[in-house]
Design a protein around this motif. Sequence first.
Motif, PDB file in Angstrom:
ATOM      1  N   PHE A   1       0.843  -1.197   0.000  1.00  0.00           N
ATOM      2  CA  PHE A   1       0.000   0.000   0.000  1.00  0.00           C
ATOM      3  C   PHE A   1       0.877   1.246   0.000  1.00  0.00           C
ATOM      4  N   THR A   2       0.348   2.326  -0.555  1.00  0.00           N
ATOM      5  CA  THR A   2       0.981   3.636  -0.446  1.00  0.00           C
ATOM      6  C   THR A   2      -0.126   4.687  -0.416  1.00  0.00           C
ATOM      7  N   PRO A   3       0.057   5.780   0.331  1.00  0.00           N
ATOM      8  CA  PRO A   3      -0.973   6.822   0.346  1.00  0.00           C
ATOM      9  C   PRO A   3      -1.215   7.389  -1.054  1.00  0.00           C
ATOM     10  N   PRO A   4      -2.463   7.701  -1.401  1.00  0.00           N
ATOM     11  CA  PRO A   4      -2.755   8.314  -2.702  1.00  0.00           C
ATOM     12  C   PRO A   4      -2.322   9.776  -2.710  1.00  0.00           C
ATOM     13  N   LEU A   5      -2.232  10.355  -3.899  1.00  0.00           N
ATOM     14  CA  LEU A   5      -1.863  11.765  -3.989  1.00  0.00           C
ATOM     15  C   LEU A   5      -2.873  12.652  -3.268  1.00  0.00           C
ATOM     16  N   ALA A   6      -4.123  12.201  -3.181  1.00  0.00           N
ATOM     17  CA  ALA A   6      -5.150  12.970  -2.472  1.00  0.00           C
ATOM     18  C   ALA A   6      -4.857  13.099  -0.983  1.00  0.00           C
ATOM     19  N   SER A   7      -3.933  12.301  -0.464  1.00  0.00           N
ATOM     20  CA  SER A   7      -3.536  12.427   0.951  1.00  0.00           C
ATOM     21  C   SER A   7      -2.739  13.693   1.204  1.00  0.00           C
ATOM     22  N   GLY A   8      -2.249  14.322   0.126  1.00  0.00           N
ATOM     23  CA  GLY A   8      -1.394  15.489   0.261  1.00  0.00           C
ATOM     24  C   GLY A   8       0.079  15.184   0.106  1.00  0.00           C
ATOM     25  N   CYS A   9       0.413  13.925  -0.191  1.00  0.00           N
ATOM     26  CA  CYS A   9       1.833  13.570  -0.334  1.00  0.00           C
ATOM     27  C   CYS A   9       2.402  14.157  -1.627  1.00  0.00           C
ATOM     28  N   LEU A  10       3.719  14.333  -1.642  1.00  0.00           N
ATOM     29  CA  LEU A  10       4.415  14.784  -2.840  1.00  0.00           C
ATOM     30  C   LEU A  10       4.315  13.697  -3.915  1.00  0.00           C
ATOM     31  N   PRO A  11       4.081  14.064  -5.176  1.00  0.00           N
ATOM     32  CA  PRO A  11       4.115  13.080  -6.250  1.00  0.00           C
ATOM     33  C   PRO A  11       5.569  12.703  -6.553  1.00  0.00           C
ATOM     34  N   GLY A  12       6.127  11.864  -5.693  1.00  0.00           N
ATOM     35  CA  GLY A  12       7.548  11.559  -5.751  1.00  0.00           C
ATOM     36  C   GLY A  12       7.951  10.897  -7.054  1.00  0.00           C
ATOM     37  N   VAL A  13       9.129  11.266  -7.537  1.00  0.00           N
ATOM     38  CA  VAL A  13       9.666  10.668  -8.763  1.00  0.00           C
ATOM     39  C   VAL A  13       9.879   9.169  -8.572  1.00  0.00           C
ATOM     40  N   MET A  14      10.491   8.775  -7.452  1.00  0.00           N
ATOM     41  CA  MET A  14      10.705   7.364  -7.202  1.00  0.00           C
ATOM     42  C   MET A  14       9.387   6.656  -6.927  1.00  0.00           C
ATOM     43  N   ARG A  15       8.479   7.320  -6.255  1.00  0.00           N
ATOM     44  CA  ARG A  15       7.155   6.738  -6.008  1.00  0.00           C
ATOM     45  C   ARG A  15       6.484   6.336  -7.314  1.00  0.00           C
ATOM     46  N   SER A  16       6.453   7.259  -8.275  1.00  0.00           N
ATOM     47  CA  SER A  16       5.798   6.951  -9.549  1.00  0.00           C
ATOM     48  C   SER A  16       6.553   5.878 -10.321  1.00  0.00           C
ATOM     49  N   ALA A  17       7.885   5.895 -10.244  1.00  0.00           N
ATOM     50  CA  ALA A  17       8.668   4.863 -10.929  1.00  0.00           C
ATOM     51  C   ALA A  17       8.388   3.482 -10.342  1.00  0.00           C
ATOM     52  N   ILE A  18       8.281   3.406  -9.015  1.00  0.00           N
ATOM     53  CA  ILE A  18       7.998   2.130  -8.347  1.00  0.00           C
ATOM     54  C   ILE A  18       6.630   1.600  -8.765  1.00  0.00           C
TER      55      ILE A  18
END
Length: 276
Positions: free
Chosen positions: A202-219
Amino acid sequence: MSSLVNALTLSPMIWCNGNFLDDGSGLVELTDRGLLHGLGAFETILAVDGVVQHESRHRARLQDAVDRLGLPDLAELDLNHIVAKLCEHNHCVKGKARARVTLTAGHGAMDAITSSEDGKIFVQVQSYVPSADLPHLITLPWRRNEQSPLIGLKCASYAENLLALRYARSQGADEGLFFNTRDELCEAGMANVFLKIEGEIFTPPLASGCLPGVMRSAIIDVAREQGRVIHEAAITRAQLAMAEQVFVSSALRGIVPAQSLDQRLLSGQPFPVMIP
């Protein structure tokens, strides 16, 4: 004379607004809104053997900051060429290097969200050796505002993140986790976060307010290619407490398993998706 020559040779080169410079001092004016008000943005980027990693993802996030904050145009930013030359001059062309791109808005009225002619784009590069230690995490006493107008931007006004890091280290940890105003898990102070709960990731969605991380999107993209599901879903405190593993991800370190969360030991096993 020889000592002066050596000092000049060893001084780190930077790039600013189309020019390679051996000395970056005095380049930001006291009237620059990036200095006065934090009206700016930045990216921290990994280079390997002088080659920028995930260049298109970093550029897309920078472009979003340009569009939303009125920062300098990126037309002259040939990031691959600039970083390669800086790595060569700064003696970090072999192995890993940390590149930082910083944009400032320049001078202007306080309510003007437009770039002026003296807005700056800086690129700096230095050698980078990641820590071999697995991080200890704690939950932070403050909340991220998931409805902030700055959500999704890596802003120059970074004090909130630095205070979070200082707090975590004062408590004997390495990094802290933010919840948002809905009491949902958001992100770490300087990284995104992934959990393993009952075998699922699991990972928090962008709607949580998290940064749209470069590594996050790559993963997430690599997991999809490998037929693995990563659930982007709201995560409660109770679910975080159930996690068998917690991972933090960033452009520099990739994805790293945590040793502990709030002094609860975790397995520290590697992330189950192979990241190239």
